[in-house]
Design a protein around this motif. Structure first.
Motif, mmCIF file in Angstrom:
data_model
loop_
_atom_site.group_PDB
_atom_site.id
_atom_site.type_symbol
_atom_site.label_atom_id
_atom_site.label_comp_id
_atom_site.label_asym_id
_atom_site.label_seq_id
_atom_site.Cartn_x
_atom_site.Cartn_y
_atom_site.Cartn_z
ATOM 1 N N ALA A 54 9.692 3.777 -38.129
ATOM 2 C CA ALA A 54 9.529 5.181 -38.492
ATOM 3 C C ALA A 54 8.343 5.345 -39.436
ATOM 4 O O ALA A 54 8.116 4.517 -40.307
ATOM 5 N N VAL A 55 7.591 6.419 -39.233
ATOM 6 C CA VAL A 55 6.474 6.743 -40.119
ATOM 7 C C VAL A 55 6.597 8.209 -40.523
ATOM 8 O O VAL A 55 7.188 9.024 -39.807
ATOM 9 N N CYS A 56 6.060 8.550 -41.673
ATOM 10 C CA CYS A 56 6.121 9.930 -42.153
ATOM 11 C C CYS A 56 5.295 10.848 -41.256
ATOM 12 O O CYS A 56 4.131 10.550 -40.955
ATOM 13 N N SER A 57 5.881 11.951 -40.837
ATOM 14 C CA SER A 57 5.187 12.875 -39.944
ATOM 15 C C SER A 57 4.031 13.578 -40.641
ATOM 16 O O SER A 57 3.167 14.152 -39.986
ATOM 17 N N CYS A 58 4.015 13.537 -41.978
ATOM 18 C CA CYS A 58 2.948 14.198 -42.731
ATOM 19 C C CYS A 58 1.762 13.286 -43.004
ATOM 20 O O CYS A 58 0.886 13.622 -43.793
ATOM 21 N N ASP A 59 1.735 12.117 -42.381
ATOM 22 C CA ASP A 59 0.650 11.172 -42.613
ATOM 23 C C ASP A 59 -0.259 11.027 -41.401
ATOM 24 O O ASP A 59 -0.906 9.995 -41.212
ATOM 25 N N LYS A 60 -0.312 12.074 -40.558
ATOM 26 C CA LYS A 60 -1.212 12.085 -39.402
ATOM 27 C C LYS A 60 -2.310 13.107 -39.621
ATOM 28 O O LYS A 60 -2.132 14.082 -40.362
ATOM 29 N N GLY A 61 -3.452 12.908 -38.962
ATOM 30 C CA GLY A 61 -4.488 13.918 -38.980
ATOM 31 C C GLY A 61 -3.943 15.240 -38.452
ATOM 32 O O GLY A 61 -3.207 15.265 -37.476
ATOM 33 N N GLY A 62 -4.279 16.342 -39.123
ATOM 34 C CA GLY A 62 -3.788 17.654 -38.718
ATOM 35 C C GLY A 62 -2.486 18.043 -39.378
ATOM 36 O O GLY A 62 -1.925 19.086 -39.063
#
Length: 314
Positions: A54-62
């Motif tokens: 799992a990765v934080c959804s707020c750590d992607k471009g955009g």
């Protein structure tokens, strides 16, 4: 490339959520495996089927999350605080315009408001799409706090993961799908954009740590957003939009603990559905060269991590 799936599991807000890899093609090792959300984002994370975690959804471009924390199309993390109860242009292009309504609280010890994105309005062609977080005093994951409308008509989705709505044949193809049984959706307009939106509260712990001063009368439910664009021009502007321009150079002070984008006056709009900010491009014709989706690929670090000043390669 890994398919990232946003999910929010049932349960109380003090318990980490779990997410599953649901990509049936190419990831048999992770298919159906449950992952616990990281401590940094216990309520909202994504299953990365490639990394098998799992990765934080707020750590992607955009991404647009928290107090608002942005990760631009260039991969650089910055903050834009705006003002509470005001509207600001996130993106403006010849055929797409996105505004955000900010809610917040004034901190008497600071010169700015604590702010969060409560709702967004997406204007494309002659259509208007509204996505908002309904106000609530206390938070319950089992209650849906999403408010959605298309061209002024409310959209009601069944409370089950995968429930969907789509436009009729005589409209530009637009689909809205629940990525969780409540409070999380994915919106996609064919050839234009893909948006993930989740409603989350400001928790007591977050309020205590950051001194938000959030009381029992309002948990400041707000949106956590992820944007992907398919056909922007090189004239695109807005708080987030400008970061997708070819050759864009960020002016935020990267040495700061909180790199802040200034120029609030340029992005201020007279209303949520208005396209009158100083940098507006919407409806001005197809000026500029169109950047295809290959030029706007997802920006994700191989570690799945993000943070202050993070720059990941496309």
């Amino acid at each position: 490339m890994a398919i990232l799936l946003l999910a929010m599991a049932e349960g109380a807000t003090d318990k980490p959520k779990t997410v599953k890899c649901k990509d049936k093609k190419g990831y048999p090792k992770c298919l159906g495996t449950k992952f616990t959300c990281p401590d940094a984002c216990p309520r909202s994370c994504m299953a990365d089927c490639d990394l098998c975690r799992a990765v934080c959804s707020c750590d992607k471009g955009g991404a647009v999350c928290q107090d608002p924390r942005f990760i631009g199309g260039d991969g650089i993390t910055f903050y834009f605080h705006g003002r509470k109860d005001k509207d600001f242009c996130l993106l403006s292009d010849s055929n797409l315009h996105i505004n955000a309504h900010f809610i917040g609280r004034r901190n008497p010890e600071m010169k700015r408001d604590f702010t969060w994105v409560q709702s967004i309005a997406i204007l494309f062609e002659d259509h208007q799409l509204y996505i908002g977080a309904e106000k609530t005093s206390t938070w319950d994951d089992a209650v849906d706090h999403l408010d959605i409308a298309f061209d002024g008509e409310p959209i009601l989705l069944a409370m089950e993961e995968g429930a969907n709505w789509q436009t009729s044949a005589n409209y530009t193809p637009l689909s809205i799908v629940r990525s969780s049984f409540s409070n999380a959706i994915t919106v996609e307009a064919e050839g234009k954009f893909k948006i993930t939106a989740s409603v989350v509260p400001v928790t007591e712990e977050e309020s205590r740590v950051h001194k938000y001063g959030v009381g029992a009368d309002d948990c400041f439910a707000h949106l956590e957003l992820g944007f992907k664009f398919y056909s922007l021009t090189d004239k695109v502007h807005g708080v987030l939009g400008q970061t997708y321009r070819d050759g864009y150079v960020s002016r935020v002070k990267m040495s700061s603990d909180m790199p802040v984008m200034s120029g609030e006056y340029k992005f201020s709009s007279s209303g949520l559905f208005a396209s009158d900010c100083a940098v507006a491009r919407f409806g001005h014709g197809a000026a500029g060269n169109v950047m295809g989706s290959d030029q706007q690929a997802d920006i994700t670090c191989s570690t799945g991590l993000g943070g202050r000043g993070i720059v990941c390669k496309k």
